[in-house]
Design an enzyme around this catalytic site. Structure first.
Site, PDB file in Angstrom:
ATOM      1  N   ASP A 255      10.362  -1.034  -2.396  1.00 23.57           N
ATOM      2  CA  ASP A 255      11.207  -1.538  -1.105  1.00 23.57           C
ATOM      3  C   ASP A 255      11.305  -0.286  -0.254  1.00 23.57           C
ATOM      4  OD1 ASP A 255      12.734  -2.516   0.871  1.00 23.57           O
ATOM      5  OD2 ASP A 255      14.247  -3.288  -0.139  1.00 23.57           O
ATOM      6  N   HIS A 349       5.484 -11.491   4.181  1.00 27.31           N
ATOM      7  CA  HIS A 349       6.738 -10.416   4.651  1.00 27.31           C
ATOM      8  C   HIS A 349       6.160  -9.192   5.038  1.00 27.31           C
ATOM      9  CE1 HIS A 349      10.673  -9.055   5.220  1.00 27.31           C
ATOM     10  NE2 HIS A 349      10.095  -7.904   4.406  1.00 27.31           N
TER      11      HIS A 349
END
Length: 441
Positions: A255, A349
């Site tokens: 992330d 995403h």
């Protein structure tokens, strides 16, 4: 925001060089270069205002994304010190710490601009002491929680919510960037855990040190401000991996791959408010969007690995795009598989949150994961304390979130439960307190 993985960005938690390796980065220094809690134990009450600062101006701009420094030995974690004074407040470009606390306050009904000014003086002096690894004697009897520890990369960052300007009679000085965020269709926001007159972000690489700072800030608020909400977070500890790596979130995804870096030519333009903006008190400051994003981990973990990777558009193993390469390889958004379908599907995403899909909109993401227990039904209350920094939320967070709100595959597995937007003043210069140029204008 739905950006909890993939292409949306977070400063890496990569640690700095350990003892006997490289010197600390700019704005960070070993505890041995200045007094610590241990060394000041007998004389903490004598610490004066002259001893509140360390480091050079602008020192908070230490490396914040990926670099090639050697990993930090765990024995050196407590020795790192971040400068309080500088062009920008600490805790924005500072490498992510292992432990974090977010806390919002509302001014007491009887408090106004005078009381808020005195509070920011107290808090700024306290932050300087905490970040230098000193005790908090001037704020009252120190709790003793962190007496054995060094600075541990402690940072304390202050922001003002929209209502702060109403309470202090400064509505005319309220920046346009604090206009309320638009409503998003997936929001399930709890008003009691959102907003607030004042916001404080605390980070440290030791849990006791972080709690000590949180408690000291709360105590120093006295009768001027009362807690509106408070949240606790964590990240990977420095030295936990063999080499510096981009952190993972609680879904197991790498992330923060494409976070803007201070070395980027337009970094300051995107992240910090420039002089001449019409709000000179905010020069060198930024806007923080804070969102508590719950991850529906039971649903997510029920997916196959291939399905998870399709939702994100990146490999789970190393964060590389499904179109190949390594973590930092650019997404090949037009590439199709042998079946003729897009390899990174239209609602992935990574595709939807990519800057090139959003007119170049970019944010500096610096979140913490959180876990607030397991419910009676066995469901974990866990997810991301999403924090992003930008010079203008209307050009950073808002356009990206609007696009994610319209069709991000990840939306099925997350829930936005709280929200806040805060104007974060520039750093305090020597002899100043945070927010002084606003409150004394």
């Amino acid at each position: 925001m739905n950006p909890v993985a993939a292409n949306a960005s977070t400063p890496s938690s990569d640690p700095e060089a350990g003892q006997g390796s490289q010197a600390p980065a700019s704005g960070q220094r070993a505890a041995g270069d200045g007094p610590s809690r241990r060394r000041l134990l007998a004389t903490a009450g004598a610490v004066g205002a002259a001893g509140l600062t360390v480091g050079a101006a602008g020192g908070a701009l230490a490396h914040s994304a990926t670099d090639d420094h050697a990993p930090t030995a765990l024995s050196t974690v407590g020795s790192r010190e971040v400068a309080f004074h500088g062009k920008h407040q600490p805790g924005i470009t500072t490498p992510m710490q292992a432990h974090g606390h977010l806390i919002a306050f509302d001014l007491a009904p009887s408090a106004g601009r005078k009381e808020a000014t005195a509070l920011m003086r107290r808090w700024s002096a306290l932050a300087g002491e905490l970040m230098a690894g000193r005790t908090a004697e001037h704020a009252g009897a120190d709790t003793g929680v962190a007496l054995d520890a060094g600075p541990s990369s402690t940072t304390v960052t202050f922001g003002f919510g929209r209502t702060f300007f109403d309470r202090t009679g400064l509505v005319a000085r309220r920046p346009e960037g604090l206009d309320p965020l638009p409503a998003f269709s997936a929001d399930q926001l709890d008003a009691q855990r959102s907003h607030g007159d004042l916001w404080v972000q605390i980070g440290a690489d030791d849990a006791l040190v972080a709690f000590h700072a949180l408690r000291a800030v709360q105590r120093a608020a006295g009768k001027t401000a009362r807690v509106r909400w408070q949240m606790n977070g964590f990240n990977r500890s420095p030295g936990a991996t063999e080499q510096p790596m981009t952190t993972r979130n609680l879904m197991g995804q790498v992330d923060g791959t494409n976070n803007p870096k201070p070395s980027d030519q337009d970094f300051d333009q995107r992240i910090f408010v420039a002089a001449g903006s019409g709000q000179e008190w905010l020069t060198g400051g930024s806007f923080a969007v804070v969102r508590r994003i719950r991850m529906l981990l039971d649903d997510w973990e029920a997916l196959s690995l291939n399905h998870q990777e399709a939702v994100i558009g990146r490999r789970k193993s190393d964060g590389a795009p499904l179109t190949g390469g390594e973590e930092t390889t650019e997404l090949a958004l037009d590439e199709r598989g042998t079946d003729g379908k897009l390899v990174i599907r239209e609602n992935a995403h990574a595709r939807i949150s990519a800057p090139e899909q959003n007119g170049g909109a970019a944010m500096l993401r610096r979140p913490f994961s959180y876990h607030d227990g397991i419910g009676p039904d066995g469901t974990p209350d866990a997810g991301l304390l999403f924090i992003c920094w930008q010079a203008d939320p209307l050009r950073g967070f808002v356009p990206v979130q609007r696009k994610l709100d319209r069709g991000d595959a990840l939306s099925e597995f997350i829930r936005h439960e709280a929200s806040g937007l805060y104007a974060v003043p520039g750093g305090a210069r020597e002899g100043e307190y945070v927010g002084q140029r606003l409150l004394e204008s």
